[in-house]
Enzyme design. Sequence first.
Site, PDB file in Angstrom:
ATOM      1  N   GLY A 203     -31.525  37.517 -12.165  1.00 59.56           N
ATOM      2  CA  GLY A 203     -30.669  36.962 -13.227  1.00 59.56           C
ATOM      3  C   GLY A 203     -31.034  35.516 -13.512  1.00 59.56           C
TER       4      GLY A 203
ATOM      5  N   ASP B 134     -31.241  36.125  -3.939  1.00 59.61           N
ATOM      6  CA  ASP B 134     -31.643  36.659  -2.632  1.00 59.61           C
ATOM      7  C   ASP B 134     -32.592  37.847  -2.768  1.00 59.61           C
ATOM      8  OD1 ASP B 134     -29.312  38.189  -3.547  1.00 59.61           O
ATOM      9  OD2 ASP B 134     -29.544  39.234  -1.639  1.00 59.61           O
TER      10      ASP B 134
ATOM     11  N   GLY C  79      -5.869  26.714 -11.761  1.00 61.58           N
ATOM     12  CA  GLY C  79      -4.478  26.976 -11.367  1.00 61.58           C
ATOM     13  C   GLY C  79      -4.095  28.437 -11.538  1.00 61.58           C
TER      14      GLY C  79
ATOM     15  N   LYS D 106       7.775  29.390 -15.575  1.00 63.72           N
ATOM     16  CA  LYS D 106       6.386  29.464 -16.050  1.00 63.72           C
ATOM     17  C   LYS D 106       6.316  30.441 -17.208  1.00 63.72           C
ATOM     18  CE  LYS D 106       3.303  28.812 -12.124  1.00 63.72           C
ATOM     19  NZ  LYS D 106       2.208  29.387 -11.359  1.00 63.72           N
TER      20      LYS D 106
ATOM     21  N   HIS E 205     -21.660  37.397 -20.012  1.00 62.66           N
ATOM     22  CA  HIS E 205     -22.912  36.639 -19.965  1.00 62.66           C
ATOM     23  C   HIS E 205     -22.809  35.216 -20.499  1.00 62.66           C
ATOM     24  CE1 HIS E 205     -24.524  40.559 -19.022  1.00 62.66           C
ATOM     25  NE2 HIS E 205     -25.598  39.932 -18.573  1.00 62.66           N
TER      26      HIS E 205
END
Length: 325
Positions: A14, A106, A189, A217, A255
Site C-alpha cells: 500500500g 511488513d 473524543g 451530549k 482511501h
Amino acid sequence: MSKIKNIGILTSGGDSPGMNCAIRSAVRTALFNKINIFGIYRGYSGLLANEIKPLTASSVGNIIQRGGTILQSSRCPEFFEAKSRKMAKEIMDLNKLDGLIVIGGDGSFNGAHLFNIESGIPVIGIPGTIDNDISNTEYTIGFDTALSTAIEAVDKIRDTASSHARTFIIEVMGRNSSGIATHVGVCTGAENIVLPGVETDYDQIVSDINRGISRGKNSSILIVAEGTVPGRSYEIQKNLKEKYNLKAHLCILGHIQRGGSPSPIDRFRASVMGNMAVKALIEGKTSHATIYKDGQIALTELTNCLEKKNDAKPEILDLAKTLSI
Ligand code: ADP
C-alpha cells in the site's frame, strides 16, 4: 571505498504519503556519493518485468510535497515463489544492481528478507505504510499524515453530527492493526473505539451512548478499525438498529487516508530514513531496516521487523473511555 555502485529502489504494498520524500532523499544521497541509483517501477512486479530506469537529481525534483509514490506500487503474488525471486536476482544482475532499497510494509519487508537471503544482494528496508504496524519501529512513513486526514474528516462529521443530534459510525483504515483507530479515537473524543480482534461489546456501546445523552451530549462517534475486510461497520450499524433500535449513520473514510501531501513529520523522518538507507549500503550493511525508536531514527537488522506489531493497547482504549464520559 564502498563496493556499491548501482542501487535499485522500489516502493511496494500500500502506498503512503511521504514515500516520495524517502525516494528523493535516497536518490540525492546516492548521487552525492557518486553512486548510480535506478527506479524499479511498480514494486516487485516491475522488478520481475524489468521496469527499471536511472534516476537523476532532477527526476526527484518537486516531489517532496506530493503524496503517493512516483515509482508506483503493487502487490505481486509471484514474489512469494522462490523461482520468481531467482528471476528477480537475474534481472538485478542484468542491470548490474548491487544493492536494493525497499520502501513498504511488513509484507514487503518479508519479501525483501527472503530475496536477500537467497540472492546475497544487500537489502535495506524503509518502513512505509499508513498502518504503523511493523514490529520494532514506533513509526512508519505516512502514519502521521493519515492520522491528520482522518482526524480532520472526523472533526467535520462531528460538526454535522452535533447539529442534528446523531450517532455516527466512522470506519478508518489499518486492516488488522489498531494504530489509526486508537489515535483517531483519542484525538477526536470518540465515545467508543472498535478494534480488530476485540469482540464488539454492543451493550457497552449503547450504554456509553445513552450515558452521554443523559448528560446532555448531542452526538456520538464510534470509530471502527476496518479489519481484514473493509465494510465491517455495516454489520455494526445493522446490529445496533436491529437489536437496540439505535439508528447510527455510517461513513467509511477509505482511501482518502492514503493520499495527500505528507505532514512535516512524515517529510522529515522519510528524508532522514532515505539518507540513512543509502549510507547503510555504502557502509556494507546487508540486511537492515531504518526504524524510529525512543525518539531516534536508527538502523536495525531486517529480521527484527518482519512481524506485524499488535498495538491494540488496552491503556489507550481506557484513556479514550475516560475522556469521553
Ligand atoms: P505491505 O508491504 O504494505 O505489508 P503486502 O503485505 O501486500 O503489503 O506485501 C507487498 C508485497 O510484498 C506482496 O504483494 C508480495 O509481492 C511481497 N511479499 C509479501 N509477503 C511476502 C512473503 N512472505 N514472501 C515473499 N514476498 C512477500
